[in-house]
Design a protein around this motif. Structure first.
Motif, PDB file in Angstrom:
ATOM      1  N   LEU A   1      18.379  10.419  14.203  1.00  0.00           N
ATOM      2  CA  LEU A   1      17.274  10.625  13.729  1.00  0.00           C
ATOM      3  C   LEU A   1      17.188  11.874  12.114  1.00  0.00           C
ATOM      4  O   LEU A   1      16.296  11.466  11.223  1.00  0.00           O
ATOM      5  N   ALA A   2      17.844  12.929  12.131  1.00  0.00           N
ATOM      6  CA  ALA A   2      18.488  13.411  11.193  1.00  0.00           C
ATOM      7  C   ALA A   2      18.370  12.589  10.061  1.00  0.00           C
ATOM      8  O   ALA A   2      18.675  12.857   8.328  1.00  0.00           O
ATOM      9  N   ASP A   3      19.430  11.625  10.132  1.00  0.00           N
ATOM     10  CA  ASP A   3      20.118  10.723   8.817  1.00  0.00           C
ATOM     11  C   ASP A   3      18.542  10.205   8.448  1.00  0.00           C
ATOM     12  O   ASP A   3      18.477   9.764   6.938  1.00  0.00           O
TER      13      ASP A   3
ATOM     14  N   VAL B   1      18.784  27.136  12.071  1.00  0.00           N
ATOM     15  CA  VAL B   1      17.792  28.167  11.729  1.00  0.00           C
ATOM     16  C   VAL B   1      16.719  28.705  11.673  1.00  0.00           C
ATOM     17  O   VAL B   1      15.467  28.310  11.012  1.00  0.00           O
ATOM     18  N   MET B   2      16.771  29.788  10.877  1.00  0.00           N
ATOM     19  CA  MET B   2      16.765  30.778  10.255  1.00  0.00           C
ATOM     20  C   MET B   2      16.429  30.145   8.681  1.00  0.00           C
ATOM     21  O   MET B   2      15.585  30.160   8.346  1.00  0.00           O
TER      22      MET B   2
ATOM     23  N   PHE C   1      13.579  20.012   8.669  1.00  0.00           N
ATOM     24  CA  PHE C   1      13.754  21.036   8.782  1.00  0.00           C
ATOM     25  C   PHE C   1      13.139  22.165  10.051  1.00  0.00           C
ATOM     26  O   PHE C   1      14.048  22.124  10.038  1.00  0.00           O
ATOM     27  N   GLY C   2      11.926  22.131  10.007  1.00  0.00           N
ATOM     28  CA  GLY C   2      11.156  22.562  10.594  1.00  0.00           C
ATOM     29  C   GLY C   2      11.522  21.838  12.842  1.00  0.00           C
ATOM     30  O   GLY C   2      12.081  22.922  13.012  1.00  0.00           O
ATOM     31  N   PHE C   3      11.749  20.674  12.135  1.00  0.00           N
ATOM     32  CA  PHE C   3      11.746  19.797  13.499  1.00  0.00           C
ATOM     33  C   PHE C   3      13.175  19.174  13.772  1.00  0.00           C
ATOM     34  O   PHE C   3      13.784  20.010  14.650  1.00  0.00           O
TER      35      PHE C   3
ATOM     36  N   TYR D   1      12.635  27.122   5.043  1.00  0.00           N
ATOM     37  CA  TYR D   1      12.036  25.761   4.153  1.00  0.00           C
ATOM     38  C   TYR D   1      10.752  24.882   4.302  1.00  0.00           C
ATOM     39  O   TYR D   1       9.974  24.751   3.934  1.00  0.00           O
ATOM     40  N   GLY D   2      10.655  24.955   5.656  1.00  0.00           N
ATOM     41  CA  GLY D   2       9.634  24.595   6.210  1.00  0.00           C
ATOM     42  C   GLY D   2       7.790  25.235   6.387  1.00  0.00           C
ATOM     43  O   GLY D   2       7.193  24.672   5.447  1.00  0.00           O
TER      44      GLY D   2
END
Length: 487
Positions: free
Chosen positions: A415-417, A369-370, A156-158, A375-376
């Motif tokens: 990559l997200a998958d 994004v927020m 999530f953060g990246f 979460y990160g």
């Protein structure tokens, strides 16, 4: 590298993620007697609760604010770009599988957010918690919580934030090209957008969870309302096509009608993948927001977060799907993501709508994004309390937002998958045994509701459950004290 990621994704999702998600969700649906269907009115009612005061004397995060934080992450580019990719590659049938899984996985969303509330801990701003905390305090497996925390920080953060900034850049580029008549802007526009996103995000994320909650609380209803109004107008303009579009969705979902190169397997795969990216049920992300809420019973926030799955999948994703399908898109083409949705909307409302949708995509993605950042941050706090590490994380998040804007659309989505699939597997393995505790909490909640009470939970109602940091018994002891010990 992208080809290797695609090959890994196909096997990983086909043989592990999808079967595990389906089995666990169906199991919880049966155990809870369909909690995600029975208690819809309770889901809405519980959003209006008032929070207590945090340790610093300010109001803690309310149920609705926690819902808004998770909605900010859920209602993002997955609803616009993700649905477009699913339809482009999987045909109309992908939409049906999105709906089916959205209904089934609501039970997993209920369980994970209820557990996050039960095992939350206090901090200066109120509360924090999530899968890492219930893996440690509920299962007694700190190593598992550490593993999950590392994965969600990266995911999530990246990675997911790269997806959001990439979608913003693509939408703005398409909007600018519409005005300029197709003049080349890619050389300077994407980096400029990346810098702007990074600067704006930095101004918010350095303000802490209250600022994130305040931004989400204001922006999420506003952006959702505008998009839903636009979608309703498009549906009204094409009302005569609704039966045919719905027929296409059902027929291609079950292999009764092939659409381009999109067979049944592709429809199922893309519908579930993009649906999970959008609604996040069972992935272990929304519980991080749900744990921040100040509520009187863990089940209240579990229900509120389940409502978020419905709002995301059955309302917002459906609006996008109908906008696209009314325009008769070319399935399997290179055109995908936000650009496909923009062009479909323009076909119904005219070129001006491209620019309004660009604004909506920006709001959707920026609030995501927020939520993603928080979460990160929450999971980084699980790993360390070092201010220097937290500062470094915030700086890296700002940097990857810039990188996402200038990266390849296909690469960041693939990559997200991978990363969200890993997250989901770890979380589902954890909530499967802990689900029994969530079912006991549900029975306690329903028992109090049948008595006409506003349900209140204290940890002495589950005396055999250890490591519950909050939920102290009431001083007067007058509230119902009987322990809910059935399994």
């Amino acid at each position: 590298m992208n080809d290797a990621i695609v090959a890994l994704n196909d096997d990983f999702w086909t043989y592990l993620v999808i079967p595990l998600l389906a089995v666990v969700s169906i199991y919880f649906t049966v155990r809870s007697r369909g909690v995600q269907f029975r208690l819809v009115r309770e889901m809405v009612r519980n959003l209006g609760g008032k929070p207590e005061r945090a340790r610093d004397g300010k109001p803690a995060v309310s149920s609705f604010q926690a819902f808004a934080i998770s909605a900010a992450a859920r209602v993002g580019t997955g609803n616009i770009a993700g649905v477009a990719i699913a339809i482009s590659l999987g045909g109309p049938g992908a939409v049906m599988w999105m709906w089916i899984m959205g209904l089934v996985v609501g039970s997993a969303s209920f369980v994970e957010s209820t557990l996050a509330q039960l095992f939350k801990v206090r901090d200066r701003d109120g509360y924090r918690g999530g899968p890492a905390y219930y893996m440690w305090h509920g299962l007694g497996q700190r190593w598992m919580g550490v593993l999950f925390a590392v994965v969600i920080i990266f995911t999530f953060g990246f990675v997911f934030n790269m997806v959001q900034s990439n979608s913003i850049a693509a939408a703005i580029s398409n909007s600018v090209n519409t005005v300029s008549g197709g003049a080349e802007t890619a050389g300077w526009l994407a980096p400029a957008v990346g810098i702007a996103i990074a600067l704006l995000a930095g101004m918010v994320i350095f303000g802490g969870v209250r600022r994130i909650a305040a931004v989400a609380q204001l922006a999420v209803p506003f952006m959702a309302l505008i998009y839903l109004v636009m979608g309703a107008i498009v549906v009204g303009m094409n009302i005569e096509q609704v039966p045919a579009v719905f027929s296409d969705i059902v027929a291609s979902a079950f292999g009764l009608r092939e659409v381009g190169a999109a067979g049944l397997g592709t429809a199922v795969m893309m519908g579930i993948r993009r649906g999970l990216f959008s609604n996040e049920a069972g992935m272990g992300s929304a519980p991080n927001a749900g744990a921040t809420a100040s509520v009187s019973h863990p089940v209240k926030q579990g229900l509120a977060q389940t409502f978020g799955v419905y709002f995301d999948t059955l309302v917002v994703c459906s609006i996008t799907a109908f906008i696209i399908l009314f325009a008769n898109p070319a399935y399997g083409s290179d055109l995908g993501g936000a650009e496909l949705t923009q062009q479909a909307l323009a076909a119904s409302l005219g070129a001006w709508s491209v620019h309004l949708l660009t604004l909506i995509i920006f709001l959707l993605a920026f609030t995501s994004v927020m939520g993603n950042y928080y979460y990160g941050e929450s999971n980084l706090s699980f790993l360390t309390s070092s201010p220097a590490v937290m500062l470094g994380y915030r700086i890296v998040v700002v940097g990857v937002l810039f990188l996402g804007a200038i990266s390849s659309l296909e690469l960041v989505w693939n990559l997200a998958d991978v990363t969200m699939g890993v997250m989901a597997v770890i979380n589902l393995i954890a909530i499967a045994p802990l689900g029994a505790v969530a079912m006991r909490l549900l029975r306690d909640y329903e028992a109090q509701r049948r008595q006409g009470l506003d349900p209140v939970f204290t940890r002495d109602r589950l005396p055999d459950v250890q490591n519950v940091a909050c939920w102290e018994p009431e001083p007067d002891g007058d509230r119902a004290r009987e322990a809910v010990s059935e399994t």
